[in-house]
Scaffold this motif. Sequence first.
Motif, PDB file in Angstrom:
ATOM      1  N   ILE A 126      19.199 -55.844  16.731  1.00  9.06           N
ATOM      2  CA  ILE A 126      18.242 -54.783  17.042  1.00  9.06           C
ATOM      3  C   ILE A 126      18.450 -53.606  16.090  1.00  9.06           C
ATOM      4  O   ILE A 126      19.514 -53.452  15.482  1.00  9.06           O
ATOM      5  N   LEU A 127      17.437 -52.765  15.983  1.00 10.18           N
ATOM      6  CA  LEU A 127      17.511 -51.564  15.157  1.00 10.18           C
ATOM      7  C   LEU A 127      18.286 -50.482  15.903  1.00 10.18           C
ATOM      8  O   LEU A 127      18.040 -50.235  17.098  1.00 10.18           O
ATOM      9  N   ILE A 128      19.218 -49.799  15.205  1.00 12.57           N
ATOM     10  CA  ILE A 128      20.046 -48.774  15.843  1.00 12.57           C
ATOM     11  C   ILE A 128      20.062 -47.502  14.987  1.00 12.57           C
ATOM     12  O   ILE A 128      19.260 -47.350  14.095  1.00 12.57           O
ATOM     13  N   ASP A 129      20.966 -46.595  15.294  1.00 17.88           N
ATOM     14  CA  ASP A 129      21.231 -45.372  14.543  1.00 17.88           C
ATOM     15  C   ASP A 129      20.126 -44.347  14.786  1.00 17.88           C
ATOM     16  O   ASP A 129      19.836 -44.009  15.922  1.00 17.88           O
ATOM     17  N   GLU A 130      19.490 -43.815  13.731  1.00 18.70           N
ATOM     18  CA  GLU A 130      18.446 -42.810  13.873  1.00 18.70           C
ATOM     19  C   GLU A 130      17.358 -43.050  12.838  1.00 18.70           C
ATOM     20  O   GLU A 130      17.551 -43.786  11.867  1.00 18.70           O
ATOM     21  N   LEU A 131      16.207 -42.423  13.064  1.00 22.29           N
ATOM     22  CA  LEU A 131      15.066 -42.511  12.149  1.00 22.29           C
ATOM     23  C   LEU A 131      14.595 -41.082  11.923  1.00 22.29           C
ATOM     24  O   LEU A 131      13.806 -40.545  12.696  1.00 22.29           O
ATOM     25  N   SER A 132      15.085 -40.464  10.873  1.00 19.97           N
ATOM     26  CA  SER A 132      14.852 -39.035  10.685  1.00 19.97           C
ATOM     27  C   SER A 132      14.821 -38.697   9.199  1.00 19.97           C
ATOM     28  O   SER A 132      15.154 -39.541   8.353  1.00 19.97           O
ATOM     29  N   PRO A 133      14.443 -37.458   8.843  1.00 22.88           N
ATOM     30  CA  PRO A 133      14.480 -37.056   7.429  1.00 22.88           C
ATOM     31  C   PRO A 133      15.887 -37.017   6.839  1.00 22.88           C
ATOM     32  O   PRO A 133      16.030 -36.822   5.635  1.00 22.88           O
ATOM     33  N   ASP A 134      16.920 -37.221   7.654  1.00 25.02           N
ATOM     34  CA  ASP A 134      18.268 -37.381   7.115  1.00 25.02           C
ATOM     35  C   ASP A 134      18.415 -38.719   6.399  1.00 25.02           C
ATOM     36  O   ASP A 134      19.221 -38.849   5.478  1.00 25.02           O
ATOM     37  N   ASN A 135      17.663 -39.737   6.845  1.00 24.78           N
ATOM     38  CA  ASN A 135      17.787 -41.045   6.194  1.00 24.78           C
ATOM     39  C   ASN A 135      16.454 -41.623   5.720  1.00 24.78           C
ATOM     40  O   ASN A 135      16.383 -42.778   5.319  1.00 24.78           O
ATOM     41  N   PHE A 136      15.407 -40.796   5.748  1.00 23.99           N
ATOM     42  CA  PHE A 136      14.113 -41.145   5.157  1.00 23.99           C
ATOM     43  C   PHE A 136      13.808 -40.149   4.043  1.00 23.99           C
ATOM     44  O   PHE A 136      14.148 -38.970   4.153  1.00 23.99           O
ATOM     45  N   ARG A 137      13.134 -40.613   2.997  1.00 21.48           N
ATOM     46  CA  ARG A 137      12.522 -39.699   2.031  1.00 21.48           C
ATOM     47  C   ARG A 137      11.024 -39.656   2.304  1.00 21.48           C
ATOM     48  O   ARG A 137      10.345 -40.686   2.243  1.00 21.48           O
ATOM     49  N   PHE A 138      10.528 -38.466   2.618  1.00 23.44           N
ATOM     50  CA  PHE A 138       9.105 -38.233   2.801  1.00 23.44           C
ATOM     51  C   PHE A 138       8.627 -37.263   1.723  1.00 23.44           C
ATOM     52  O   PHE A 138       9.246 -36.221   1.523  1.00 23.44           O
ATOM     53  N   TRP A 139       7.528 -37.601   1.057  1.00 25.43           N
ATOM     54  CA  TRP A 139       6.892 -36.664   0.131  1.00 25.43           C
ATOM     55  C   TRP A 139       5.523 -36.288   0.677  1.00 25.43           C
ATOM     56  O   TRP A 139       4.791 -37.160   1.189  1.00 25.43           O
ATOM     57  N   ASP A 140       5.176 -35.005   0.580  1.00 23.39           N
ATOM     58  CA  ASP A 140       3.829 -34.591   0.949  1.00 23.39           C
ATOM     59  C   ASP A 140       2.835 -35.322   0.062  1.00 23.39           C
ATOM     60  O   ASP A 140       2.967 -35.331  -1.168  1.00 23.39           O
ATOM     61  N   ALA A 141       1.845 -35.944   0.676  1.00 25.98           N
ATOM     62  CA  ALA A 141       0.923 -36.800  -0.073  1.00 25.98           C
ATOM     63  C   ALA A 141       0.092 -36.018  -1.077  1.00 25.98           C
ATOM     64  O   ALA A 141      -0.339 -36.574  -2.100  1.00 25.98           O
ATOM     65  N   LYS A 142      -0.145 -34.745  -0.828  1.00 24.95           N
ATOM     66  CA  LYS A 142      -0.969 -33.939  -1.732  1.00 24.95           C
ATOM     67  C   LYS A 142      -0.143 -33.254  -2.819  1.00 24.95           C
ATOM     68  O   LYS A 142      -0.530 -33.235  -3.986  1.00 24.95           O
ATOM     69  N   THR A 143       1.006 -32.695  -2.421  1.00 25.32           N
ATOM     70  CA  THR A 143       1.781 -31.869  -3.359  1.00 25.32           C
ATOM     71  C   THR A 143       2.975 -32.576  -3.959  1.00 25.32           C
ATOM     72  O   THR A 143       3.528 -32.124  -4.966  1.00 25.32           O
ATOM     73  N   GLY A 144       3.433 -33.672  -3.334  1.00 29.67           N
ATOM     74  CA  GLY A 144       4.647 -34.350  -3.778  1.00 29.67           C
ATOM     75  C   GLY A 144       5.921 -33.648  -3.357  1.00 29.67           C
ATOM     76  O   GLY A 144       7.031 -34.050  -3.753  1.00 29.67           O
TER      77      GLY A 144
END
Length: 239
Positions: A190-208
Amino acid sequence: MEKTSLLYEGKAKKVWHTEDEALLISEFKDDLTAFNGEKKSSEAGKGALNNKISTELFKLLQNKGISTHFVKMLDDNHMLHKKAEVIYIEVIVRNIATGSLSKNLGIENGKVLPFTLVEFDYKNDALGDPKLNDQHCLILELVKNTEELDYIRYMARRVNSVMQEFFSDKGLTVVDFKLEFGRDTNGNIILIDELSPDNFRFWDAKTGESMDKDRFRQGLGGLTIAYQEVLTRILGEVK
Protein backbone atom coordinates in the motif's frame (compact mmCIF):
# COMPACT_ATOMS: atom_id res chain seq x y z
CA MET A 1 -7.30 8.02 19.40
CA GLU A 2 -4.32 9.05 21.53
CA LYS A 3 -0.54 8.86 21.08
CA THR A 4 1.29 6.49 23.42
CA SER A 5 5.01 5.81 22.84
CA LEU A 6 7.21 7.23 20.10
CA LEU A 7 7.96 4.69 17.36
CA TYR A 8 10.18 6.79 15.09
CA GLU A 9 11.26 10.36 14.43
CA GLY A 10 12.28 11.39 10.91
CA LYS A 11 13.15 14.64 9.20
CA ALA A 12 9.55 15.76 8.73
CA LYS A 13 7.43 13.63 11.06
CA LYS A 14 7.23 11.81 14.36
CA VAL A 15 5.37 8.48 14.28
CA TRP A 16 3.61 7.34 17.45
CA HIS A 17 2.09 4.10 18.67
CA THR A 18 -1.56 4.18 19.73
CA GLU A 19 -3.67 1.97 22.00
CA ASP A 20 -4.67 0.11 18.81
CA GLU A 21 -1.82 -2.14 17.65
CA ALA A 22 -2.88 -1.78 14.00
CA LEU A 23 -2.94 2.03 13.97
CA LEU A 24 -0.27 4.73 14.23
CA ILE A 25 -0.31 8.52 14.44
CA SER A 26 2.01 10.71 12.36
CA GLU A 27 2.84 14.13 13.79
CA PHE A 28 3.85 16.54 11.03
CA LYS A 29 6.74 18.80 12.04
CA ASP A 30 7.67 22.31 10.91
CA ASP A 31 11.28 21.25 10.32
CA LEU A 32 12.84 21.64 6.87
CA THR A 33 15.82 19.70 5.55
CA ALA A 34 17.49 19.46 2.15
CA PHE A 35 20.56 17.90 0.54
CA ASN A 36 20.46 14.82 2.80
CA GLY A 37 20.14 16.94 5.93
CA GLU A 38 22.99 19.35 5.14
CA LYS A 39 20.61 22.32 5.03
CA LYS A 40 18.16 22.71 7.91
CA SER A 41 15.56 25.21 9.02
CA SER A 42 11.99 25.46 10.29
CA GLU A 43 8.87 27.35 9.21
CA ALA A 44 5.85 27.72 11.46
CA GLY A 45 2.75 26.15 9.93
CA LYS A 46 4.58 23.99 7.38
CA GLY A 47 3.71 20.75 9.15
CA ALA A 48 0.01 21.57 9.37
CA LEU A 49 -0.10 22.46 5.67
CA ASN A 50 1.59 19.18 4.72
CA ASN A 51 -0.89 17.24 6.87
CA LYS A 52 -3.88 18.95 5.26
CA ILE A 53 -2.52 18.56 1.71
CA SER A 54 -1.63 14.90 2.34
CA THR A 55 -5.10 14.26 3.74
CA GLU A 56 -6.80 15.62 0.63
CA LEU A 57 -4.51 13.72 -1.76
CA PHE A 58 -4.78 10.42 0.10
CA LYS A 59 -8.58 10.75 0.00
CA LEU A 60 -8.40 11.51 -3.72
CA LEU A 61 -6.33 8.40 -4.40
CA GLN A 62 -8.49 6.17 -2.22
CA ASN A 63 -11.56 7.37 -4.13
CA LYS A 64 -9.76 6.22 -7.29
CA GLY A 65 -9.25 2.73 -5.84
CA ILE A 66 -5.61 3.11 -4.78
CA SER A 67 -4.88 1.52 -1.39
CA THR A 68 -3.12 3.74 1.16
CA HIS A 69 -2.41 3.74 4.87
CA PHE A 70 -4.57 6.85 5.47
CA VAL A 71 -7.43 6.65 7.97
CA LYS A 72 -8.21 10.26 8.93
CA MET A 73 -6.79 13.61 9.94
CA LEU A 74 -7.04 14.05 13.71
CA ASP A 75 -6.10 17.73 13.94
CA ASP A 76 -3.86 20.26 12.14
CA ASN A 77 -0.63 18.35 12.77
CA HIS A 78 -1.73 14.76 13.37
CA MET A 79 -2.86 11.99 11.00
CA LEU A 80 -4.17 8.55 11.95
CA HIS A 81 -3.05 5.77 9.63
CA LYS A 82 -2.63 2.03 9.38
CA LYS A 83 0.55 0.38 10.58
CA ALA A 84 2.68 -0.88 7.70
CA GLU A 85 6.05 -2.55 7.25
CA VAL A 86 8.13 -0.02 5.34
CA ILE A 87 9.65 -1.07 2.02
CA TYR A 88 12.98 0.78 1.99
CA ILE A 89 12.70 1.97 -1.60
CA GLU A 90 12.03 5.60 -2.47
CA VAL A 91 10.07 5.60 -5.71
CA ILE A 92 10.82 8.68 -7.82
CA VAL A 93 8.32 9.55 -10.56
CA ARG A 94 9.44 12.14 -13.15
CA ASN A 95 7.44 13.88 -15.88
CA ILE A 96 9.81 16.80 -16.50
CA ALA A 97 13.60 16.90 -16.16
CA THR A 98 14.93 19.02 -13.32
CA GLY A 99 16.99 18.69 -10.14
CA SER A 100 19.27 15.66 -9.91
CA LEU A 101 18.10 14.23 -13.25
CA SER A 102 19.33 17.30 -15.12
CA LYS A 103 22.46 17.57 -13.00
CA ASN A 104 23.50 13.92 -13.28
CA LEU A 105 22.52 13.16 -16.89
CA GLY A 106 22.77 16.57 -18.52
CA ILE A 107 19.13 16.62 -19.62
CA GLU A 108 17.96 20.17 -20.15
CA ASN A 109 16.15 21.60 -17.12
CA GLY A 110 12.44 21.83 -17.89
CA LYS A 111 12.49 19.31 -20.74
CA VAL A 112 9.26 17.30 -20.87
CA LEU A 113 10.25 13.62 -20.84
CA PRO A 114 9.04 11.39 -23.69
CA PHE A 115 7.48 9.08 -21.10
CA THR A 116 7.05 9.02 -17.35
CA LEU A 117 10.30 7.89 -15.72
CA VAL A 118 10.11 5.75 -12.56
CA GLU A 119 13.35 5.40 -10.57
CA PHE A 120 14.26 3.66 -7.32
CA ASP A 121 16.47 5.07 -4.56
CA TYR A 122 17.61 3.17 -1.48
CA LYS A 123 15.90 4.69 1.56
CA ASN A 124 19.09 4.89 3.62
CA ASP A 125 20.30 8.25 4.94
CA ALA A 126 23.68 6.87 6.02
CA LEU A 127 24.45 5.91 2.41
CA GLY A 128 22.95 9.07 0.91
CA ASP A 129 19.93 7.33 -0.66
CA PRO A 130 21.80 5.84 -3.65
CA LYS A 131 20.16 4.79 -6.91
CA LEU A 132 18.92 1.20 -7.18
CA ASN A 133 18.23 -1.12 -10.06
CA ASP A 134 16.03 -4.22 -9.85
CA GLN A 135 18.94 -6.51 -9.07
CA HIS A 136 20.07 -4.28 -6.20
CA CYS A 137 16.53 -4.44 -4.76
CA LEU A 138 16.59 -8.23 -4.87
CA ILE A 139 20.14 -8.56 -3.46
CA LEU A 140 19.24 -6.22 -0.58
CA GLU A 141 15.99 -8.20 -0.06
CA LEU A 142 13.95 -5.00 -0.17
CA VAL A 143 11.26 -6.93 -2.07
CA LYS A 144 10.43 -10.60 -2.41
CA ASN A 145 10.55 -10.83 -6.20
CA THR A 146 10.48 -8.87 -9.45
CA GLU A 147 6.68 -9.07 -9.51
CA GLU A 148 6.59 -6.79 -6.46
CA LEU A 149 8.84 -4.29 -8.22
CA ASP A 150 6.58 -4.39 -11.27
CA TYR A 151 3.56 -3.78 -9.04
CA ILE A 152 5.25 -0.82 -7.32
CA ARG A 153 6.06 0.70 -10.71
CA TYR A 154 2.48 0.12 -11.84
CA MET A 155 1.09 1.79 -8.72
CA ALA A 156 3.48 4.73 -9.08
CA ARG A 157 2.26 5.32 -12.63
CA ARG A 158 -1.37 5.08 -11.49
CA VAL A 159 -0.72 7.69 -8.81
CA ASN A 160 0.97 9.89 -11.41
CA SER A 161 -1.99 9.67 -13.80
CA VAL A 162 -4.42 10.69 -11.05
CA MET A 163 -2.20 13.55 -9.90
CA GLN A 164 -1.56 14.92 -13.39
CA GLU A 165 -5.26 14.96 -14.24
CA PHE A 166 -6.24 16.46 -10.88
CA PHE A 167 -3.64 19.23 -10.78
CA SER A 168 -4.03 20.20 -14.43
CA ASP A 169 -7.42 21.61 -13.40
CA LYS A 170 -5.75 23.48 -10.53
CA GLY A 171 -3.24 25.39 -12.64
CA LEU A 172 -0.31 23.31 -11.38
CA THR A 173 2.13 21.09 -13.29
CA VAL A 174 3.25 17.88 -11.58
CA VAL A 175 6.98 17.86 -12.35
CA ASP A 176 8.13 14.94 -10.22
CA PHE A 177 7.53 13.37 -6.82
CA LYS A 178 8.68 10.72 -4.34
CA LEU A 179 6.46 7.90 -3.08
CA GLU A 180 6.95 5.30 -0.37
CA PHE A 181 5.21 1.96 -0.05
CA GLY A 182 4.78 -0.57 2.74
CA ARG A 183 3.05 -3.85 3.56
CA ASP A 184 -0.11 -3.80 5.63
CA THR A 185 -0.92 -6.42 8.25
CA ASN A 186 -2.22 -8.71 5.50
CA GLY A 187 0.97 -8.38 3.47
CA ASN A 188 -0.58 -6.17 0.79
CA ILE A 189 1.58 -3.40 -0.70
CA ILE A 190 0.00 0.00 0.00
CA LEU A 191 0.99 3.65 -0.39
CA ILE A 192 2.34 5.23 2.83
CA ASP A 193 4.23 8.29 4.14
CA GLU A 194 2.91 11.68 2.92
CA LEU A 195 1.85 13.46 -0.28
CA SER A 196 2.90 17.07 0.05
CA PRO A 197 5.09 19.82 -1.49
CA ASP A 198 7.90 18.40 0.66
CA ASN A 199 8.10 15.43 -1.72
CA PHE A 200 6.33 16.76 -4.83
CA ARG A 201 7.56 19.37 -7.29
CA PHE A 202 4.71 21.60 -8.44
CA TRP A 203 5.19 24.41 -10.97
CA ASP A 204 2.58 27.07 -11.61
CA ALA A 205 1.24 26.23 -15.06
CA LYS A 206 1.25 29.86 -16.21
CA THR A 207 4.40 31.29 -14.62
CA GLY A 208 6.58 28.22 -14.01
CA GLU A 209 7.06 29.35 -10.40
CA SER A 210 8.09 26.63 -7.93
CA MET A 211 5.35 25.85 -5.41
CA ASP A 212 7.23 23.27 -3.34
CA LYS A 213 10.34 22.62 -1.21
CA ASP A 214 12.60 23.92 -3.98
CA ARG A 215 11.78 27.34 -2.52
CA PHE A 216 13.82 26.24 0.52
CA ARG A 217 16.49 24.35 -1.44
CA GLN A 218 17.12 27.36 -3.69
CA GLY A 219 16.72 30.05 -1.01
CA LEU A 220 13.72 31.63 -2.75
CA GLY A 221 11.68 32.23 0.42
CA GLY A 222 7.90 32.22 0.65
CA LEU A 223 7.65 28.49 1.31
CA THR A 224 4.55 28.44 3.53
CA ILE A 225 2.84 30.95 1.22
CA ALA A 226 3.43 28.56 -1.70
CA TYR A 227 2.24 25.53 0.32
CA GLN A 228 -0.90 27.42 1.34
CA GLU A 229 -1.52 28.26 -2.31
CA VAL A 230 -1.24 24.56 -3.23
CA LEU A 231 -3.79 23.70 -0.52
CA THR A 232 -6.10 26.50 -1.65
CA ARG A 233 -6.07 25.19 -5.21
CA ILE A 234 -6.62 21.59 -4.06
CA LEU A 235 -9.70 22.74 -2.16
CA GLY A 236 -11.09 24.29 -5.31
CA GLU A 237 -10.07 27.92 -5.48
CA VAL A 238 -8.41 27.98 -8.89
CA LYS A 239 -6.53 31.08 -10.03
